[in-house]
Design an enzyme around this catalytic site. Structure first.
Site, PDB file in Angstrom:
ATOM      1  NE  ARG A 151     -27.895  83.157  81.003  1.00  0.00           N
ATOM      2  CZ  ARG A 151     -27.728  84.455  81.208  1.00  0.00           C
ATOM      3  NH1 ARG A 151     -28.382  85.342  80.463  1.00  0.00           N
ATOM      4  NH2 ARG A 151     -26.911  84.884  82.143  1.00  0.00           N
TER       5      ARG A 151
ATOM      6  CG  ASN B  72     -22.977  87.281  74.478  1.00  0.00           C
ATOM      7  OD1 ASN B  72     -21.957  87.805  74.055  1.00  0.00           O
ATOM      8  ND2 ASN B  72     -23.699  87.805  75.447  1.00  0.00           N
TER       9      ASN B  72
ATOM     10  CG  HIS C 287     -17.796  88.220  77.751  1.00  0.00           C
ATOM     11  ND1 HIS C 287     -18.902  87.427  77.963  1.00  0.00           N
ATOM     12  CD2 HIS C 287     -18.280  89.450  77.435  1.00  0.00           C
ATOM     13  CE1 HIS C 287     -20.010  88.138  77.785  1.00  0.00           C
ATOM     14  NE2 HIS C 287     -19.644  89.366  77.460  1.00  0.00           N
TER      15      HIS C 287
ATOM     16  CE1 TYR D  21     -19.573  87.253  81.506  1.00  0.00           C
ATOM     17  CE2 TYR D  21     -19.228  89.598  81.116  1.00  0.00           C
ATOM     18  CZ  TYR D  21     -20.075  88.505  81.197  1.00  0.00           C
ATOM     19  OH  TYR D  21     -21.417  88.665  80.980  1.00  0.00           O
TER      20      TYR D  21
END
Length: 464
Positions: free
Chosen positions: A97, A151, A203, A259
């Site tokens: 990430r 995700n 999202h 989002y």
């Protein structure tokens, strides 16, 4: 699925969210006849698995339950005869990430976990793994339900259903839960006295709200949450709560997902992200620090409950939603939930066989979405583009197709086209080479022909 003595397997069991998952099962002890909970992880996650696993055992013991909690690195053992399988894993761990965020931001382009270049690369790494899990499930637990909250949940769920053929898959996200709670708080009524309709993709959804008398409260909520005199606050811990433009939301006539900030006020969100990057405080870096503190707490042999600090992690309610999903399927509760599931005509503006995120009751045979119909043109245009991007990302992930990946980068609204799209694609491919076997030939080509790309990525990640 058995009607007793349930076996539940969680892939990514070493996650910091696992205590919330265990708490959710304990809350539903009278609804779910659990016998075994299997927490499975990979070698790199072994230490966290052992820490959180021991805490899970303490939580179960403190609740006076005789459930067996198994910790394992053997995925097949965990899946064998499972009734439900939940997935909450991160390929490449938090270091991946960090790369997803820092590499784009170093070029002045948004870096984010599920949006833009970073979100697409998380999908590239994750989709082959979920398809591998499904192959194991076909052999070891062919009747199990797959509850995914890995995700990017929408794309992972679409890959599982549409390409893996696992129809008994549902995808979950915590974002709609927060929006429901926010609406109830603003209107001053219990959440159960409101009716919600969500529609879109993960999202990237919108919603409308009605009260028990049948009156729509959507416009009222727009004024209360986004009005010019209101101090807009997001319930999301993991993204900055920059204010929306009230006039735009009023014109839309629907409540946006948190989002949507990345698209509706892209310049402000990008500037804030770049400032964080320059300060060495990207969200991934903050989460790493939060997780370090959480696991220090989890090590306490006296801790046998979910600590309040977990709420700062950003994904609160994910795990509890998974538990409610399982309880609703098992007991045919028909709990109204927002789920990533097959469209089947629910949203007429999107392909019939794609996966969408929509409201509806959860039954023993799965989710039954409420019909939504068509979007107004401002929403229709952007969501059709986003769905086309998702479909292209999934195809690139499965086939290891560089051309498809470049096309996905080109049509993603948060990635500049042309040379920058290719530069980001090549740098992220090199950065994630250990977790992208489908792209091995292209990565080898880049490393051979573009040593400057390798040098740039190496130097950037040294400064992490």
């Amino acid at each position: 699925m058995s009607r007793g003595a349930l076996k539940i397997a969680t892939i990514g069991g070493g996650s910091s969210y696992t205590p919330e998952l265990i708490e959710g099962y304990i809350k539903r002890k009278d609804e779910l006849p659990i016998k075994e909970i299997w927490l499975v992880d990979i070698e790199a996650g072994k230490e966290k698995l052992e820490i959180v696993g021991e805490m899970a055992k303490r939580m179960v013991k403190a609740a006076g339950l005789d459930w067996e909690v198994h910790l394992t690195l053997d995925r097949r053992a965990a899946l064998k005869d499972a009734d439900f399988v939940s997935t909450q894993f991160r390929v490449g761990l938090l270091e991946a990430r960090v790369k997803d965020e820092r590499i784009p931001l170093s070029h002045g382009v948004l870096g984010q976990e599920t949006n833009g270049a970073g979100g697409m690369f998380k999908a590239f790494r994750t989709i082959p793994i979920i398809l591998g899990i499904i192959k194991d499930m076909e052999e070891l637990c062919p009747d199990a339900w797959l509850v995914n909250f890995t995700n990017p949940a929408g794309m992972v769920t679409e890959a599982a259903i549409k390409h893996g053929g696992w129809k008994k898959t549902v995808g979950l996200c915590n974002v709609p839960i927060g929006h429901r709670k926010q609406a109830a708080e603003k209107l001053g009524v219990p959440e159960e006295n409101l009716f919600f309709k969500f529609a879109g993709i993960n999202h990237f959804h919108w919603h409308r709200v009605w009260d028990k008398e049948g009156k729509e409260r959507t416009q009222e909520l727009i004024d209360m949450i986004y009005g010019p005199q209101e101090e807009q606050e997001s319930h999301l811990k993991n993204i900055w709560d920059a204010p929306y433009h009230y006039e735009q939301i009023k014109d839309l006539g629907m409540l946006p997902c948190g989002y949507h900030r990345y698209y509706y006020i892209e310049d402000e969100m990008l500037k804030h992200s770049i400032d964080e990057f320059k300060e060495g405080k990207t969200r991934a870096q903050v989460v790493k620090e939060t997780e370090t503190r959480l696991f220090e707490l989890y090590k306490d042999p006296k801790l046998d409950y979910k600590p309040k600090e977990l709420e700062q992690r950003g994904g609160t309610h994910y795990s509890d939603a998974a538990c409610e999903m399982i309880a609703s399927i098992y007991n045919d509760k028909r709990t109204d939930m927002v789920v990533s599931t097959e469209n089947n005509g629910t949203i007429t503006d999107l392909p019939y066989d794609c996966v969408v995120e929509v409201s509806g009751p959860v039954t023993s045979h799965g989710h039954e979405p409420y019909n939504w119909g068509a979007f107004p043109s401002p929403a229709r245009g952007i969501i059709q583009n986003m769905k086309a991007m998702e479909e292209t990302v999934i195809r690139a992930a499965i086939d290891g197709d560089y051309g498809a990946a470049l096309h996905a980068f080109t049509i993603n609204p948060l990635v500049p086209g042309g040379t920058m799209a290719r530069t980001l694609l090549d740098e992220l491919l090199v950065a994630h080479k250990d977790h992208l076997p489908n792209f091995a030939d292209d990565i080898a080509r880049i490393e051979k022909d573009q040593p400057e790309t390798v040098a740039y990525v190496t130097e950037l990640m040294k400064s992490n």
